[in-house]
Structures are given as C-alpha cells and as structure tokens.
Design an enzyme around this catalytic site. Structure first.
Site, PDB file in Angstrom:
ATOM      1  CG  HIS A 150      -2.047  -1.024   1.043  1.00  0.00           C
ATOM      2  ND1 HIS A 150      -2.898  -1.378   2.067  1.00  0.00           N
ATOM      3  CD2 HIS A 150      -2.422  -1.795  -0.008  1.00  0.00           C
ATOM      4  CE1 HIS A 150      -3.758  -2.292   1.647  1.00  0.00           C
ATOM      5  NE2 HIS A 150      -3.474  -2.580   0.387  1.00  0.00           N
ATOM      6  CB  CYS A 178       4.811  16.311 -14.523  1.00  0.00           C
ATOM      7  SG  CYS A 178       5.447  16.915 -12.941  1.00  0.00           S
ATOM      8  CB  CYS A 195       2.803  20.322 -13.834  1.00  0.00           C
ATOM      9  SG  CYS A 195       2.342  19.089 -12.608  1.00  0.00           S
TER      10      CYS A 195
END
Ligand code: APR
Length: 253
Positions: A119, A130, A156
C-alpha cells in the site's frame, strides 16, 4: 479456544517456506491507531471522504486536512516487540517474505528484510501529473507553506500526495506481483494484525491455502478466514509473537 504461541511455533517450524502478511494491528502497540479495530480511524472518519483518489482530485484541501497530521503522528513512532519478533523469525530463516499493508516503515526500522509494501509508503511523494518525485520532507514543507495546506508540484502546479496508496488508486504493480509470487512459493502464511477486508491483499491467504499451504492468524478482531485457519491466536501481537520466538528457539535448538 484460541491457539497458543507454541501451536504457532510448531506450524512455522514445520513449514519449508512460510511468509508473513501484516496489517495495522502490528503498529497499534507503537501508538498508531488501526482502521477497523475498536478505536480504529475508520470508526471516526469515513475513508471515502478523506482517503480516496476522488477526494484528492476534487478537494485536495480536505484530503490534506486529514493527511497532514497523520504524517506527524507516523513520523515520531518506533517499532514495538511485534515488529522485533517478526524480524527475529526472519533472522532464524523461519519467515521469508514479509508483505505489509502498513506504510509506517516500522518493519524495516525493526530490521526486517524482504519487506513488500503493497500500500505504498510515506518515504516519498510523486506528482501524479508529471511524475516528478519528491521527498517526504519537501512535501511537508510545501504543505505547511501553502495557504490552503495543499502542496503543489514545482513543475506543473498539480496537487501533490505522499506515496501512500489511496482507495481508488492503482496499487504498485511490482509490489503486488512480488506479494503474489511470494504466496505462490509459500507452504504457510502467518497473518498478523489485519482484518483481511481489503483486496487484493486479502486474497493472499487463499492463494497459499489453495496450494495446500497452512494459514495462521494472529489478530484481536475477526477475519473472514477464521473458520479455515490452521492456527488462530488472539491477543496482543507483541506478547504473542515474542512468546512464539521463545517457543521456536526451544523447538529449533
Ligand atoms: N495485536 C493483534 N491484533 C491487533 C492489535 C494488536 N496489538 N491491534 C489491533 N489489532 C487487530 C484489530 O482487532 C483488527 O482486527 O488488527 C486488525 C487491524 O485491521 P484493520 O484496522 O482493518 O487494518 P488492516 O487490515 O491493515 O487494513 C487494511 O485498509 O484502510 C485500508 O489501506 C488501509 O492498509 C489498510 C487496509
């Protein structure tokens, strides 16, 4: 009548290739609440509101409102006797691969080897847009300096999350593959501190049983496999596993 650590020691000593699957019940004795136990996190907050990809994408502020305090809680904890006992069993060659659903890295801190974190883990973060990687430290600094508490990617500006896998998020392929490969090789599996409610990891005991392997469960609460377990212990993992190591040493020496 629950089994005893002696029963567990005999099962493990008699196996050629025993593996271990752990869950949040491993870490409650380190002060980390589990999810579905009597004081579990999901008794207090709906995971679908705070721990799923939909929330992260549509309301990152709400997502981080829940996750930021958990990072502090998870950063200041130490392994407990249950983690130490599992590492000792691996050192004796009694347990091989350790598959964990936990993201607290306490198994590795206790000296465990061949740890498969199915997990994810808190150790890093990544921009989902990105793919820029980020350390946990950088993630925390960004979250704490953002007006809305949401860390954003330098490249980004997309909201960032830690490497902990959310509901609705793809599981790490390499780790899930490694976990199933381990189960395909095992003739016994020890489950500690998991309610075995979350697939696909909850299917691992069935993979081992399907090959004629044995199942041992040490979990305070109930699991869907209780009726078919070869050994079923209840009580605190720290005490039961420490006593199991003592019984193993008596058997193996
Ligand atoms: N000793 C033994 N068992 C314990 C202890 C302890 N000290 N403390 C708690 N337990 C038991 C609880 O009774 C419960 O049965 O461990 C089990 C923990 O179950 P969950 O809280 O459901 O944790 P887990 O099985 O790891 O959850 C799986 O669900 O929310 C998601 O991603 C999250 O990895 C998690 C997954």
């Amino acid at each position: 009548m629950p089994n005893t650590p002696d029963d567990l020691a005999r099962l493990l000593a008699g196996a050629d290739h025993a593996i271990c699957l752990t869950g949040a019940g491993m870490s409650t004795e380190s002060g980390i609440p589990d999810f579905r136990g009597k004081d579990g996190v999901w008794q207090k907050v709906n995971p679908m509101e705070v721990a799923n990809m939909q929330t992260f994408l549509t309301d990152p502020r709400r997502f981080w409102e829940f996750h930021r305090p958990r990072i502090d809680m998870l950063s200041g904890v130490e392994p407990n006797p249950a983690h130490v006992a599992i590492a000792e069993m691996q050192r004796r060659g009694v347990l091989k691969t350790l598959v964990t659903q936990n993201i607290d890295r306490l198994h590795s801190k206790a000296g465990a080897s061949d740890v498969v974190e199915v997990h994810g883990s808190l150790s890093r973060g990544q921009c989902l847009q990105c793919r820029t990687m980020i350390t946990l430290e950088e993630l925390v600094v960004k979250a704490d300096s953002a007006d809305d508490g949401v860390p954003r990617c330098n490249d980004c500006d997309f909201p960032l999350k830690s490497g902990v896998v959310m509901f609705g998020e793809n599981l790490p392929v390499a780790e899930i593959t490694a976990a199933y490969d381990a189960a395909e090789r095992a003739d016994a599996i020890l489950v500690v501190g998991s309610s075995l409610q979350v697939a696909p990891v909850s299917e691992l005991p069935a993979v081992v049983q399907g090959r004629g392997g044995k199942l041992a469960i040490l979990t305070e609460g109930d699991t869907p496999y209780d009726a078919t377990a070869d050994v079923r212990l209840r009580g605190k993992a720290g005490v039961q596993l420490t006593e199991t190591v003592t019984a193993l040493d008596a058997l193996l020496n």
